[in-house]
Design an enzyme around this catalytic site. Structure first.
Site, mmCIF file in Angstrom:
data_model
loop_
_atom_site.group_PDB
_atom_site.id
_atom_site.type_symbol
_atom_site.label_atom_id
_atom_site.label_comp_id
_atom_site.label_asym_id
_atom_site.label_seq_id
_atom_site.Cartn_x
_atom_site.Cartn_y
_atom_site.Cartn_z
ATOM 1 N N GLU A 102 -6.029 21.755 84.433
ATOM 2 C CA GLU A 102 -6.022 21.839 82.984
ATOM 3 C C GLU A 102 -7.507 21.497 82.455
ATOM 4 O O GLU A 102 -8.198 20.701 83.156
ATOM 5 C CB GLU A 102 -4.929 20.719 82.442
ATOM 6 C CG GLU A 102 -4.893 20.980 81.107
ATOM 7 C CD GLU A 102 -3.763 20.365 80.411
ATOM 8 O OE1 GLU A 102 -3.203 19.442 81.187
ATOM 9 O OE2 GLU A 102 -3.220 20.493 79.205
ATOM 10 N N ASN A 157 3.669 26.322 77.275
ATOM 11 C CA ASN A 157 4.021 25.428 78.181
ATOM 12 C C ASN A 157 4.668 24.233 77.222
ATOM 13 O O ASN A 157 4.270 23.798 76.388
ATOM 14 C CB ASN A 157 2.719 24.919 78.675
ATOM 15 C CG ASN A 157 2.654 23.481 79.170
ATOM 16 O OD1 ASN A 157 3.032 23.127 80.349
ATOM 17 N ND2 ASN A 157 2.293 22.471 78.673
ATOM 18 N N GLU A 158 5.670 23.776 78.070
ATOM 19 C CA GLU A 158 6.180 22.486 77.427
ATOM 20 C C GLU A 158 6.519 22.788 76.204
ATOM 21 O O GLU A 158 6.054 21.911 75.149
ATOM 22 C CB GLU A 158 5.626 21.105 77.609
ATOM 23 C CG GLU A 158 5.769 21.074 79.119
ATOM 24 C CD GLU A 158 5.210 19.398 79.656
ATOM 25 O OE1 GLU A 158 4.904 18.295 78.797
ATOM 26 O OE2 GLU A 158 5.325 19.203 80.699
ATOM 27 N N TYR A 180 7.522 14.406 86.294
ATOM 28 C CA TYR A 180 6.643 13.672 87.118
ATOM 29 C C TYR A 180 7.444 12.394 87.680
ATOM 30 O O TYR A 180 8.706 11.950 87.016
ATOM 31 C CB TYR A 180 5.675 13.213 85.950
ATOM 32 C CG TYR A 180 4.610 14.182 85.467
ATOM 33 C CD1 TYR A 180 3.632 14.191 86.515
ATOM 34 C CD2 TYR A 180 4.996 15.034 84.740
ATOM 35 C CE1 TYR A 180 2.653 15.362 86.268
ATOM 36 C CE2 TYR A 180 3.922 16.094 84.185
ATOM 37 C CZ TYR A 180 2.954 16.121 85.098
ATOM 38 O OH TYR A 180 1.875 17.241 84.743
ATOM 39 N N GLU A 213 4.653 21.839 87.216
ATOM 40 C CA GLU A 213 3.714 20.363 87.093
ATOM 41 C C GLU A 213 4.830 19.373 87.947
ATOM 42 O O GLU A 213 5.994 19.152 87.384
ATOM 43 C CB GLU A 213 3.673 19.976 85.564
ATOM 44 C CG GLU A 213 2.531 20.899 84.910
ATOM 45 C CD GLU A 213 2.194 20.524 83.588
ATOM 46 O OE1 GLU A 213 2.345 19.189 83.351
ATOM 47 O OE2 GLU A 213 2.000 21.191 82.740
ATOM 48 N N GLN A 249 -2.969 17.113 88.979
ATOM 49 C CA GLN A 249 -3.874 18.086 88.774
ATOM 50 C C GLN A 249 -5.037 18.462 89.681
ATOM 51 O O GLN A 249 -6.053 18.237 89.284
ATOM 52 C CB GLN A 249 -4.225 18.182 87.375
ATOM 53 C CG GLN A 249 -3.229 17.820 86.347
ATOM 54 C CD GLN A 249 -3.794 18.398 84.829
ATOM 55 O OE1 GLN A 249 -5.247 18.751 84.779
ATOM 56 N NE2 GLN A 249 -3.039 18.316 84.083
HETATM 57 O O1 AHR Z 1 -0.327 17.117 83.377
HETATM 58 C C1 AHR Z 1 -0.680 16.464 82.014
HETATM 59 C C2 AHR Z 1 0.297 16.881 80.993
HETATM 60 O O2 AHR Z 1 1.769 16.799 81.074
HETATM 61 C C3 AHR Z 1 0.102 18.665 80.782
HETATM 62 O O3 AHR Z 1 -0.716 18.874 80.034
HETATM 63 C C4 AHR Z 1 1.503 18.567 80.157
HETATM 64 O O4 AHR Z 1 2.143 20.015 80.408
HETATM 65 C C5 AHR Z 1 2.510 17.442 80.687
HETATM 66 O O5 AHR Z 1 3.168 16.809 79.709
#
Ligand code: AHR
Length: 764
Positions: A54, A201-202, A271, A325, A374
């Site tokens: 990103e 995205n999200e 995550y 992600e 990332q």
């Molecule tokens: O990866 C960092 C951020 O985490 C991304 O921009 C977002 O999609 C997620 O919340």
């Protein structure tokens, strides 16, 4: 089992076993792994090993992009060292430009002469100025340099339908149009034909704070204008839920099959948070180790839950679940900008990566892409850079070790293992996945999560004989061990030899806090006795021994295809065994293959001449023709005896057998539905290529040869292919670069070949 041991059985494996009707007796060994080497059905999509990058912190700028004038070695502004490292781990796909950044990115700001591109504020990530020097052309150049597929995420949160629609046109359209013309003006003639397109995205969060119903409607609208252009059908990916949010998934899936809606994938994010008290990626204690790894292992439950919902609406598993992600998220490194999400990467992160990849492998029936967050200098990065310096993180090494699973067949496993206990909590101490690659090698990736104790593991491999074993390990002295610019090789893979072969597998001792990847040369447990030995004497007195495989589930009321296999010169004789040597299509009698393509297989043995002179040991044209005729008589008899689908008889063979294959179709072109000659010679056939080209131009053929074949020159096949094409044919032809005379080893493992062959029929 003693009290402090718990049965931890991986649920997917159990499900697979249940579905396939295979039962596994409970075992009482401490840690026991059973691998069903012959029962794999699903392919581990290589895209599970994908990445995400990103416009955030130092990922794009400094991480990849240094500009053409930089003293750091680069190709058109992109760092060479980073590209080289990413090529090594075979990055299959790269998601870009965000992330949260995607929903405030306007792609037209990132094209045209760089000095004329407008700057913007990257409000999500540190409020820094984004000069747009890295835009569409640069990203697609990066992907071409790495050799990976691009995955572009469009702006739904603050963008327009027109903007996204024009982006697709700019990137993918070959004809004359405003956007295609603009692309040409900016120096790119050919379209890139990008396949993967994300629609936002999200969008439940940074991408617009939307409710699921609202986003589902927006998705329908935006995706309508993500157009398909010639040669570039987009694979459309909807914004998925975070973790266990099933409401979002339900709502989306309601739209997935709606009239006029194309949804090919759903992008779930998850995550693993730093632990309980972690102060950073490298300052933590066992409590944090335990909590982070347990968080990572929760991905299994999440995928199970979300897959169940998807199955309800899409039992055929058409829509892919993409883990767009994922990774470990720690406090930023001291002294770095909070908005830049720069973190170090320790052995603990390597365990997060390997556990997550094992879990995604296990879910490969639904999960067809993953993108770790990332790649460079942000979150769980593969690579860290500091000016011209670059280091590889422990997570990088996991991707390197695990790349063997890319596009391999997932093997069902059952794992019973001891718990790793911390304080009053516990989780399974081992985490595993296994696959079989196209060359037949089995790879097993095993994590021992316990940072204090080694683990004895006994592994039984069913359905294959265990051949040569080799292994690599990733571990380190401390749980916090990591690589630095001063000491870049603290955590790196090394050879591992703490295993020993057993009668039907191996035993190993896995060091505490380690990741071990074993490679096993497996051989299918199909042997000569699975084939009935028969001898046939023709009306003219010619005797041919042969082996016959009858489909395991033979049912007289059904019709089965037949494969005639001609062996190479080494298989000649009259022992009715020698023709069986080597990893040949005899393996097509294996349970895995027969489950998909039940068929008769016949392996006749060409007798040898009695001559002592090596050259004359093999029959010459006339005699060979007689043998081929006798073999065809055998087929006539088998058609009487069994229920054979006479529209689906196939012939194949290698080397001398490749030539026999040509002779078979020359003798009886009307009998066979397709032929596969492999590294075939031109000694006996007695026909010129031009004549063969005329005769077989329209016969379904797949020809194979290795271009380094020193026994039978590749020119033989090249000449034939040329003649066939000249006569108006379109034979399939595969030439393996650098491969000598053993090209059949590769050819007979080509999944595509098997699918193609069994699809051929003489039926009009
Ligand atoms: O990866 C960092 C951020 O985490 C991304 O921009 C977002 O999609 C997620 O919340």
């Amino acid at each position: 089992m003693s009290n402090n041991k718990l049965l931890n059985v991986m649920f997917i494996s159990m499900l697979t076993f249940f579905l396939l009707g295979v039962s596994v007796e409970p075992a009482c060994a401490q840690n026991k792994l059973v691998i069903q080497a012959d029962l794999g059905r699903e392919t581990i999509d290589k895209n599970i090993y994908g990445h995400f990058s990103e416009h955030l912190g130092r990922c794009i700028y400094e991480g990849y992009w240094v500009g053409e004038d930089s003293p750091i070695p680069n190709t058109r502004g992109i760092r060479n060292d980073v590209v080289k490292a990413l090529k090594k781990i075979k990055v299959p796909v790269l998601r870009w430009p965000g992330g949260c950044f995607a929903d405030e990115y306007h792609w037209k700001d990132g094209i045209g002469p760089r000095e004329e591109r407008p700057s913007m504020i990257n409000t999500h990530w540190g409020g820094v100025t984004e000069n747009n020097h890295f835009g569409t052309h640069e990203f697609l150049d990066l992907c071409e340099q790495i050799g990976c597929e691009p995955f572009i995420t469009g702006n739904v949160g603050s963008g327009t339908v027109q903007e996204l629609s024009e982006w697709v046109e700019y990137v993918n359209f070959d004809g004359v149009s405003p956007m295609a013309n603009l692309r040409r003006k900016n120096g790119r003639e050919e379209p890139w034909r990008v396949k993967y397109w994300g629609v936002g995205n999200e969008n439940w969060g940074c991408g617009g704070q939307m409710r699921p119903e609202y986003y589902a409607d927006l998705y329908r609208r935006f995706q309508t204008y993500v157009r398909s252009y010639p040669g570039a059908r987009p694979f459309k990916v909807a914004c998925g839920p975070y973790g266990e949010d099933t409401e979002w998934m339900e709502e989306l899936m309601k739209s997935a099959e709606a009239e006029g809606v194309q949804m090919d994938g759903i992008d779930l994010h998850y995550y693993s948070w730093s632990g309980k008290n972690s102060k950073s990626a490298t300052r933590f204690e066992e409590i944090d180790w335990f909590h982070l790894l347990r968080d990572a292992a929760r991905l299994n439950e999440i995928l199970k839950k979300q897959s169940n919902i998807m199955d309800k609406y899409d039992p055929e598993k058409r829509v892919a679940l993409i883990v767009g992600e994922w990774g470990a998220w720690h406090e930023v490194e001291q002294g770095t900008k909070p908005g830049f999400l720069y973190q170090q990467n320790s052995l603990r992160d390597a365990l997060v990566a390997s556990v997550s990849l094992n879990i995604m492998n296990q879910h490969c029936d639904r999960v067809r892409m993953g993108n770790i967050a990332q790649t460079v200098n942000v979150l769980q990065a593969m690579i860290l850079t500091d000016g011209p310096k670059m280091i590889l993180t422990p997570s990088y090494h996991v991707f390197d070790l695990f790349k063997v699973h890319q596009d391999a067949t997932l093997l069902p496993i059952t794992l019973e293992c001891e718990d790793y206990r911390f304080d009053k909590e516990e989780m399974p101490g081992l985490n595993v996945s296994a696959s079989r690659d196209k060359s037949g090698k089995i790879h097993i990736s095993i994590c021992n999560l316990n940072p204090n104790e080694e683990a004895e593991l006994s592994c039984e491999i069913r359905g294959a004989r265990t051949g040569k074993i080799s292994a690599q390990i990733l571990t380190a002295p401390e749980i916090t061990s990591h690589n630095t610019f001063d000491d870049p090789e603290v955590v790196k893979p090394s050879n591992f030899s703490e295993y020993r072969k057993t009668e039907n597998g191996f035993k190993t001792t896995l060091p505490a806090k380690s990741i071990v990847v074993l490679e096993i040369e497996g051989f299918d447990r199909i042997d000569v006795d699975d084939y009935e030995a028969r001898v046939y004497t023709s009306s003219k007195g010619d005797t041919i021994p042969y082996r016959l495989f009858v489909p395991r589930s033979y049912d007289r009321d059904k019709k089965y295809p037949l494969v005639l296999f001609h062996h190479g010169a080494g298989g000649s004789g009259n022992d009715n065994k020698r023709q069986f040597e080597g990893p040949l299509p005899r393996k097509w009698a294996g349970p895995e293959r027969q489950a998909k393509n039940p068929c008769f297989i016949i392996l006749p043995q060409i007798p040898r001449n009695r001559s002592r002179d090596r050259e004359n040991r093999f029959p010459q044209t006339e005699v060979m023709c007689k043998h081929i005729q006798t073999i065809h008589e055998i087929l006539d008899n088998l058609e009487e005896e069994f229920s054979i689908d006479t529209n689906r008889e196939y012939v194949t063979g290698f080397s001398m057998g490749g030539e026999c294959t040509w002779m078979s179709i020359n003798e009886q072109p009307e009998r066979f539905a397709a032929a596969v000659p492999i590294c075939a010679g031109d000694k006996f056939i007695g026909m010129e290529p031009s004549e063969m080209g005329q005769k077989f131009a329209h016969f379904p053929l797949w020809i194979f040869h290795g271009d380094a074949d020193e026994v039978i020159s590749v020119d033989v096949s090249r000449r034939l292919v040329k003649a066939l094409r000249h006569a108006g044919g379109a034979p399939k032809y595969t030439e393996y670069p650098g491969v000598d005379h053993g090209s059949w080893e590769l050819a007979y493992r080509e999944r595509e070949l098997i699918e193609w062959l069994f699809a051929q029929s003489r039926e009009p």
